[in-house]
Design an enzyme around this catalytic site. Structure first.
Site, PDB file in Angstrom:
ATOM      1  N   ARG A 158       1.664  41.721  19.778  1.00 44.89           N
ATOM      2  CA  ARG A 158       0.626  40.755  20.169  1.00 44.89           C
ATOM      3  C   ARG A 158       0.669  40.458  21.666  1.00 44.89           C
ATOM      4  NH1 ARG A 158       1.961  35.941  16.655  1.00 44.89           N
ATOM      5  NH2 ARG A 158       0.031  34.989  17.349  1.00 44.89           N
ATOM      6  N   LYS A 216      -2.537  26.929  22.896  1.00 40.44           N
ATOM      7  CA  LYS A 216      -3.994  26.756  22.814  1.00 40.44           C
ATOM      8  C   LYS A 216      -4.385  25.939  21.578  1.00 40.44           C
ATOM      9  CE  LYS A 216      -4.987  31.186  22.623  1.00 40.44           C
ATOM     10  NZ  LYS A 216      -3.650  31.767  22.578  1.00 40.44           N
ATOM     11  N   ARG A 233     -11.301  37.387  23.705  1.00 42.19           N
ATOM     12  CA  ARG A 233      -9.990  38.001  23.871  1.00 42.19           C
ATOM     13  C   ARG A 233     -10.076  39.339  24.586  1.00 42.19           C
ATOM     14  NH1 ARG A 233      -6.937  35.083  19.633  1.00 42.19           N
ATOM     15  NH2 ARG A 233      -4.782  35.750  19.623  1.00 42.19           N
ATOM     16  N   ARG A 262       3.988  32.380   9.877  1.00 40.70           N
ATOM     17  CA  ARG A 262       2.900  33.354   9.852  1.00 40.70           C
ATOM     18  C   ARG A 262       3.477  34.761   9.902  1.00 40.70           C
ATOM     19  NH1 ARG A 262      -1.285  31.507  14.511  1.00 40.70           N
ATOM     20  NH2 ARG A 262      -1.301  33.762  14.782  1.00 40.70           N
ATOM     21  N   ARG A 304       8.129  29.344  15.453  1.00 38.55           N
ATOM     22  CA  ARG A 304       6.948  28.574  15.012  1.00 38.55           C
ATOM     23  C   ARG A 304       6.807  28.588  13.485  1.00 38.55           C
ATOM     24  NH1 ARG A 304       1.106  29.609  17.593  1.00 38.55           N
ATOM     25  NH2 ARG A 304       1.201  31.628  16.568  1.00 38.55           N
TER      26      ARG A 304
HETATM   27  P1  AMP Z   1      -4.359  33.565  16.855  1.00 38.25           P
HETATM   28  O1  AMP Z   1      -4.221  32.582  15.745  1.00 38.25           O
HETATM   29  O2  AMP Z   1      -5.380  33.160  17.869  1.00 38.25           O
HETATM   30  O3  AMP Z   1      -3.047  33.958  17.455  1.00 38.25           O
HETATM   31  O4  AMP Z   1      -4.967  34.908  16.182  1.00 38.25           O
HETATM   32  C1  AMP Z   1      -4.275  35.619  15.183  1.00 38.25           C
HETATM   33  C2  AMP Z   1      -4.831  37.019  15.060  1.00 38.25           C
HETATM   34  O5  AMP Z   1      -6.227  36.957  14.697  1.00 38.25           O
HETATM   35  C3  AMP Z   1      -4.811  37.852  16.321  1.00 38.25           C
HETATM   36  O6  AMP Z   1      -3.553  38.475  16.536  1.00 38.25           O
HETATM   37  C4  AMP Z   1      -5.923  38.862  16.045  1.00 38.25           C
HETATM   38  O7  AMP Z   1      -5.499  39.855  15.120  1.00 38.25           O
HETATM   39  C5  AMP Z   1      -6.946  38.001  15.340  1.00 38.25           C
HETATM   40  N1  AMP Z   1      -7.893  37.386  16.299  1.00 38.25           N
HETATM   41  C6  AMP Z   1      -8.005  36.065  16.617  1.00 38.25           C
HETATM   42  N2  AMP Z   1      -8.960  35.873  17.533  1.00 38.25           N
HETATM   43  C7  AMP Z   1      -9.478  37.101  17.820  1.00 38.25           C
HETATM   44  C8  AMP Z   1     -10.488  37.580  18.701  1.00 38.25           C
HETATM   45  N3  AMP Z   1     -11.185  36.757  19.500  1.00 38.25           N
HETATM   46  N4  AMP Z   1     -10.730  38.917  18.716  1.00 38.25           N
HETATM   47  C9  AMP Z   1     -10.063  39.760  17.929  1.00 38.25           C
HETATM   48  N5  AMP Z   1      -9.085  39.388  17.081  1.00 38.25           N
HETATM   49  C10 AMP Z   1      -8.786  38.063  17.018  1.00 38.25           C
END
Ligand code: AMP
Length: 221
Positions: free
Chosen positions: A171, A13, A88, A160, A127
């Site tokens: 996750r 994404k 989400r 990360r 990654r």
């Molecule tokens: P990502 O970079 O999109 O994988 O997001 C990393 C982390 O940020 C996720 O595992 C969640 O802990 C938090 N996060 C990101 N987007 C959301 C969302 N829309 N709702 C809740 N937590 C989020």
């Protein structure tokens, strides 16, 4: 042009959102990036969010939703935006819909980037990301030219915390339980378009653009 990119962690994404943002000249709104920026600068929001992010859990809706609504209201998002990592869960999707309706806007398409679980684990565990510009690499499939250094801006590349093996499983489980139901949610509204997330980055972009423009022969500029 209001687009949602849906897909599991590691589906691509962020990579595709970045390309589409440049192509369509609309901002990529990544809740993960906004949260990480808050964690880095140790804001109150960031300190609270970090507890959840470290575990691979979702950050509570009240924190994330406010953040997105503020961002959508900014000037540069007037002619469109790409949501990457939001919504989400169903609640976030419902609040988003209400907010957009109150602004006289709506979602144009929801692109689901589909990748199988084994491949997701492979991508996430290898990654590496640039601390400064967020560029994404993979230890085996897309290593930087110089170890530990970003090709684009020369800054440090790191793994990360939530890409470590113990958190990846958490996750993916959260994705399956909380986010995956959005596929049906948006399918019912006639907005969901599935895209095969395996293949070259360019090929996937072409398919996404085709899905957004509603044609099988997209004009990619
Ligand atoms: P990502 O970079 O999109 O994988 O997001 C990393 C982390 O940020 C996720 O595992 C969640 O802990 C938090 N996060 C990101 N987007 C959301 C969302 N829309 N709702 C809740 N937590 C989020």
């Amino acid at each position: 042009m209001n687009i949602i990119l849906l897909g599991a962690p590691g589906a691509g994404k962020g990579t595709q959102g970045n390309i589409l943002s440049e192509k369509f000249r609309i901002p990529q709104i990544s809740t993960g990036d906004i949260l990480r920026a808050n964690v880095r600068s140790k804001t109150q929001l960031g300190l609270k969010a970090k507890e959840y992010m470290d575990k691979g859990a979702l950050v509570p809706d009240d924190i994330v939703v406010g953040m997105v609504v503020d961002r959508i209201n900014e000037e540069d998002a007037k002619s469109g935006f790409i949501l990457d990592g939001f919504p989400r869960n169903i609640n976030q999707a419902e609040v988003l819909e209400k907010t957009l309706t109150s602004m006289g806007k709506s979602i144009g398409s929801v692109i689901g980037i589909e990748v199988d679980r084994k491949e997701l684990v492979r991508r996430l565990s290898g990654r590496r990301v640039c601390r400064k510009c967020g560029a994404s690499y993979h230890t085996i499939f897309n290593p930087p030219l110089n170890i530990g250094m970003c090709d684009k801006c020369g800054s440090e590349i790191y793994q990360r915390d939530d890409d470590k093996e113990e958190t990846i499983e958490a996750r993916l489980k959260v994705y399956e339980q909380e986010t995956f139901p959005l596929v049906e949610y948006y399918s019912r509204k006639g907005l969901y378009r599935a895209v095969d997330g395996k293949g070259s980055v360019d090929q996937i972009t072409m398919t996404i653009v085709g899905a957004i423009e509603g044609s099988d022969n997209p004009k990619v500029s």
